[in-house]
Each structure stands twice: as C-alpha cells, then as structure tokens.
Design an enzyme around this catalytic site. Sequence first.
Site, short mmCIF file in Angstrom:
data_model
loop_
_atom_site.label_atom_id
_atom_site.label_comp_id
_atom_site.label_asym_id
_atom_site.label_seq_id
_atom_site.Cartn_x
_atom_site.Cartn_y
_atom_site.Cartn_z
N GLU A 268 0.82 -1.22 0.00
CA GLU A 268 0.00 0.00 0.00
C GLU A 268 0.85 1.26 0.00
OE1 GLU A 268 -1.07 -2.57 1.58
OE2 GLU A 268 -3.07 -2.81 0.76
N HIS B 146 -11.07 -4.63 10.20
CA HIS B 146 -11.62 -4.39 8.87
C HIS B 146 -12.85 -3.52 8.89
CE1 HIS B 146 -9.00 -7.73 7.75
NE2 HIS B 146 -9.20 -7.41 6.50
#
Lengths: 427, 377
Positions: free
Chosen positions: B100, B169
């Site tokens: 990322e 998440h």
Amino acid sequence: MGFARAINPHPLPLLADTRATKPVPAPSSSSLFLGSTRTLRPTQTRSISSPHRRSAASAVAAKVSDVKLKSTTNLLVTKEEGLEVYEDMILGRVFEDMCAQMYYRGKMFGFVHLYNGQEAVSSGFIKLLKKEDSVVSTYRDHVHALSKGVPARAVMSELFGKTTGCCRGQGGSMHMFSAEHNVLGGFAFIGEGIPVATGAAFTSKYKREVLKEADCDHVTLAFFGDGTANNGQFFECLNMAALWKLPIIFVVENNLWAIGMSHLRATSDPEIWKKGPAFGMPGVHVDGMDVLKVREVAKEAIGRARRGEGPTLVECETYRFRGHSLADPDELRDPDEKARYAARDPITQFKKYLIENKLASEAELKAIEKKIDEVVEEAVEFADESPAPSRSQLLENVFADPRGFGIGPDGRYRCEDPKFTEGTAQV
Amino acid sequence: MWGILRQKAGGVTGLSSQGLGNQMLRLRPVASAMRSYSSATKEMTVRDALNSALDEEMAADPNVFVMGEEVGEYQGAYKITKGLLDKYGPERVVDTPITEAGFAGIGVGSAYHGLRPVIEFMTFNFSMQAIDHVINSAAKSNYMSAGQINVPIVFRGPNGPAAGVGAQHSQCYGAWFGAVPGLKVLVPYSSEDARGLLKAAIRDPDPVVFLENELLYGESFPVSAEVLDSSFCLPIGKAKIEREGKDVTITAFSKMVGYALKAAEILEKDGINAEVINLRSIRPLDRATINASVRKTNRLVTVEEGFPQHGIGAEICASVVEDSFGYLDAPVERIAGADVPTPYAANLERMAFPQIEDIVRAAKRACYRSPMAANAS
C-alpha cells in the site's frame, strides 16, 4: 560479460564500458546474482566487526584509482564538463556554509539539514540529467535543488521564508519543489520520496507505452540515506521498480549516520548495494567522495534506465562533515573518523585532479570560487530584501481547485468571495 | 421495468428494500401506473455505477489509470473494476503487489507529472499503511510547492463496517481524512451519487478520498437518463436533501442515509416529519445546507458509523452551534458507532453500530416526545 564489468566500481574498466556502443542485454536474475558476487574483490577486507573497515576498504580503492588515473591519458571529463562539475560542487559547499551562518544569525529557522561533504554525489549524478528528468530527495535537499538548476536566490529566499522563494515560503528547508526544473521534493519523512520517485518513473514508462510519446526516456533519481535503506517503502519500491522495469536510479547516500544511529548498529547487513540483486536489479557500490567515480557509475546507470533496461541501486559511500541538522550537537561521531573523511574532501580531491591533469589552472578555479561567493552573497541580499508572504497567502494553494473550501453560509462557494484570502471571510 | 431488486448479501439487519428510498415504497402499489411513464428511470447497482463511471472516464482521458490490489485479473476485489483490464490493458489497469505505501506513493508520484491515477485500497483500513502518502505527499503537496505541483489523484475503496469482518476491517475513516486540509473527501450513497461523485473526483485537480461502502455495492437505485449520460457530474461540496421535512433534521452519509430514510418513515407514523440530508461530501462539509435545514426545523440528529470522539457528528454539531445557536430548540443528538473496536459476534456487532431504532429514538428525544434516556445508544 559486459554487465558484470558494469557492476565493478573500478573506474578503468567502466571507462571502457561506457565507450562501448552496443547495448548491454538485460541479464536473467540468476546471472545478476552471480554478477554481484563477482564484484567482491580480494583486496576489500569486509569484516563486519571492525568499525573502521569501511574507510580502510575505500582508502584502498581511492589509492588504487589515484594511481591508475595519473598514468592514463584517457581523462574522465573534458575541461568544460570538469569546470561545470567543479562549479556545482563549490556552489553546494558555499551555499550550505552560508546557510549555517544565516541560521546562527537567526535569519533561517526550523529544521535545516546541510549537505557539506556529500557534494560529489549530487554533482556526480545530477549534472548528467536533462531538464525533463526528475529528482526526488529528502530533507537534505538544498544542494539537489541547486544542482538541478533551481537558482540560488530562489532557494535562499525559500529558506528565509520569503514570498520570492521557490515555493513562496510555504515549503521551507525540507520541501524544495520546482515544477520547472522537475525537482519533486523535498520530503521530511524517511522513505517517503522513494515511492513518489518510483511514480515519476512510472509516468515516464506510461507516457511511452500508453500515451505513445515514443521518445519519452525521462529518468528519475531518488536520493536517500543509509537509514532509509532499512525502511519498508524502500523495499516495496525496489520490488516494483524491478518488476515493471521502471527508469529509476535509487541513490543511497550512505554517510554512515542517521542522526546519532550508526549504520552498523542499525542494519543486519550493512552492505546496501547487495539489496539490489535480491530484487533483480544491479547493485553498485561507489566511493561517494570521488566525483569522477560517481559520475562514471551514474553514466552507466542513467544509460541503463534510458534504454529501458530498468532500475539500478547505487550505494555511494560518503560522509557529512556537519551534524545531522544545525540543531545536532554531533557528539557521537568519532573525531578521528571525521578527520579521515575531511582529508578526502571531494572538492579538494577534484581540484587536485583538475590541476594535475592540466584541465584547469589555479587561477581559473579561484575565479570560479570567487564567482560563486558573489552568487551566494547576492542570493542572501536578495532573500533579505524580499518581502515576507502577505496574510492572504495563508489560504492560497491549498487546493488547485479552491472550490474545495466548500460552500459558505451565503450558499456560494467560499473562494468566490473576494475577501476570502484576506482572512476577513469565514473559513 | 423495475428489474430485480438485488438484496445486499449478509446484511445483519435484514433491510430488504432499503435501497429504494422513501418515494419508491409509497409508489409501489401503483407500479402499473409507473409503467405508463416514459422509460427515463432504470435501476443500477452502486457497483455498476462505479464501474461505468470508471469506464467512461478512462475512455475519455488516456491519462486516467487504475492501480491497486486485484483490480486487473481478479476483476476487482469487490468487482468494481470488472471488465476494465480487458478493455484497457495491463498498462492502465495495474495489479500491484501487497504494498500500500509503495503503490500509493507511486500514484502520487505519477500524479505529480500529470497522470490521473485512481488508487484502490481494498478497504480503507489498509490505507493506514499508506496514510503518509495520502496526507503528506498528496494532500500537502500543492501547498508546499506553492501551487507548482498539484496532485489529481483519487483514493477509493470500501470504508466502514461490513458484516462480521472484525475489528481491523471495520473502521470508518471519514473523520480522520476529513480533518486534513488539502483533501476532498466524498461519501456517496446511491448509484447517482456514486457515478456523479466518482466522475467529479477523477476530473478534479486535487487529491480526493472516495469512501464507498461494501454493503451498498449490491444495492440498486433508480437512475435517470441524465445520470447515465457520460458527462454527468455532481458538484463537490454540496449535500442533497433526500427527504424534506419540518420537525427534525437528520444528517447522514453512505449507508446511514438508507437507515435514516427508513427511520424517517417510522417517525412519520408518529407524526414527526423528518428532513434527511445526504452529506455526499465530508470535506468540504456543506455547512450552508445543514445550517439552513436546522434553522428550518430547529432540531438536529447526526448519524455516522465511525467512532464517536472527534467524529463527523462532532464537527457538524460545532458548526451548527457556531452558526445557528439561536435556532436550536434542543441539544444536538449525535449517533455514532460504539466507542469500542468492532466485535465479531453478530449480536455484539449489531449493538456496535447505529440501527434504525437508534435513529428513531434519538429523533424523538430531540423532539421531546419521549423521556430523555439516561444512556445514549
């Protein structure tokens, strides 16, 4: 195999290599690995325990190269190139010394990180670039900006925080940007510039392949230090650059110290150039105190990138003569180590080279030094006399599209209010 | 004509017709009458809306490219980028390794040079690995370079809780990104929002954080012909009043707009006429619309799924207190997710996020129709 020779930092074989006109074919990853181990010459004593091992090895290398260079008639630079590089190195040194003076007089403030001692890396690499090539640096970026062509007065004004600075006083010492000269920053966070540089290289490839600008061969240089070579973003970008064969050169300015953390204390394997072949690109180690050696390696690496053969990792062994920043008392470094590297000052070495090889006379070099002194003094005067940014500048340039400030209480976009940037409108 | 209503999968709350909005439910019994209208409205899922917006923008401008994990051969982790690899090739739909920080930075670097990347984070939770680039190299660059280098990048992906995906998440990042100057933060709800705002984001010369919602991807919404046009664009920074009312204002964004609309129907039966505002944009926040609405209704309930402290409701409350204090007849009610990392167990998760009953209860509290509850829910 031409490629193995390219990795060897010894100058003379490289010289022969750069004269070769046939392109070097991209080797498979297995041969890359073999290529890298072939560079471990028997003369290099690399015992990790000895703290002095690094300087011993490079002293050997320097000594060997000095002998070789004197005896050859094939010089590595022409007179014009030599003087250009010398002038650039002097500019870097004098500018940084002036920064220190100005800081202690209170004209400059905040974090200022000086580049004294590392000029060979900046001049060696950046003087080979075109205007369209990009440079990404860290907070130690004044000299990278100067080498790339940003005028000294623009950099000095920026450091003083004046509106005539290259970033209108909004960036500061650590954030030198210039769209005109393709200096893409100036980043404070360690490792932050590396992905950005990889992105600039990605654009170069994208322009060539997708936008079909067939002659787009712009390369990007990413400068960073030894501490950054332990950072995750560095490895992520080594991987992606090699994977997509991006035209980028990763230049590690290994000055052995990250503030007060010695490279040897922080790194499991201190030989940073080895990390290149692990990802499938050549890794080169070069004496970063010798501008000609750096230039030769740079020519090879930049050539590779321009031909589309992919990235290179270049580790330049160099040293910063001053502390990490002007606020750093610099107590942890051994004075003997500092003395040893001061004796290898890149500017003195190169001056000696130019004179001994009859490329320039003392008088010419003195004239250059005088000229640079004047340039830097003029830059300081210019910066002193420049105005500080006006109040209205605070809200400018936050967005390229200032409608990003949203809609005001009267239902219209805030930026349409003529008083908006004056601070009288509501933010 | 209406097509098949796509139910969202795994919804713990079982809201079957959430996506239709208020008007649709009322008109359903007269579906036969609707058939006689022109064929202007058709249904589109949010997923298709996003996909078509990306497709059209990539076709219109060769500088636009998509980069992220699984966007290419996998057709997108949530199938948002389905079909784009075949159409535009691997140079423009770039599958990345799991990096990322690396690829967000690469996106920023390419945006410095004029390309228009659309960087997908598989969920915005993973943006935390790249948040340095979203904020320090994307948001701040135009300012640090004094306008020389702007960053026309879009960071998009699902945000907030899904169903049973656990603490790491499920976080909502609206408040964090909404605090940063230099960013624009958009939160679409319906397909029209998704299409219009994504197109606006891609065309925008500044960095945009585009917070979608995984559970809304499968929702169908009616879209008019205007929305389907390839030049359709919504303005950034304008909220939409989804339902007009006069008793209490409910602000919400993303999935909570649907909940708020349902709550509004329930309140209607109790005689409370609620106005529902779909924020569409967290930064810039449309304070003008919110304040105008509060001046009309005099009561405010803010709804969000994120953590309560320093949340979006807090900012809206501060804005209303600053601008419309005299108009408030009741304290501002803030409904947010519980102040806990998201639990896994289904019943606990249900308790950790606002439900329709919570919105109804808060609205009633704001209207003093029920005794003030000692504990906010």
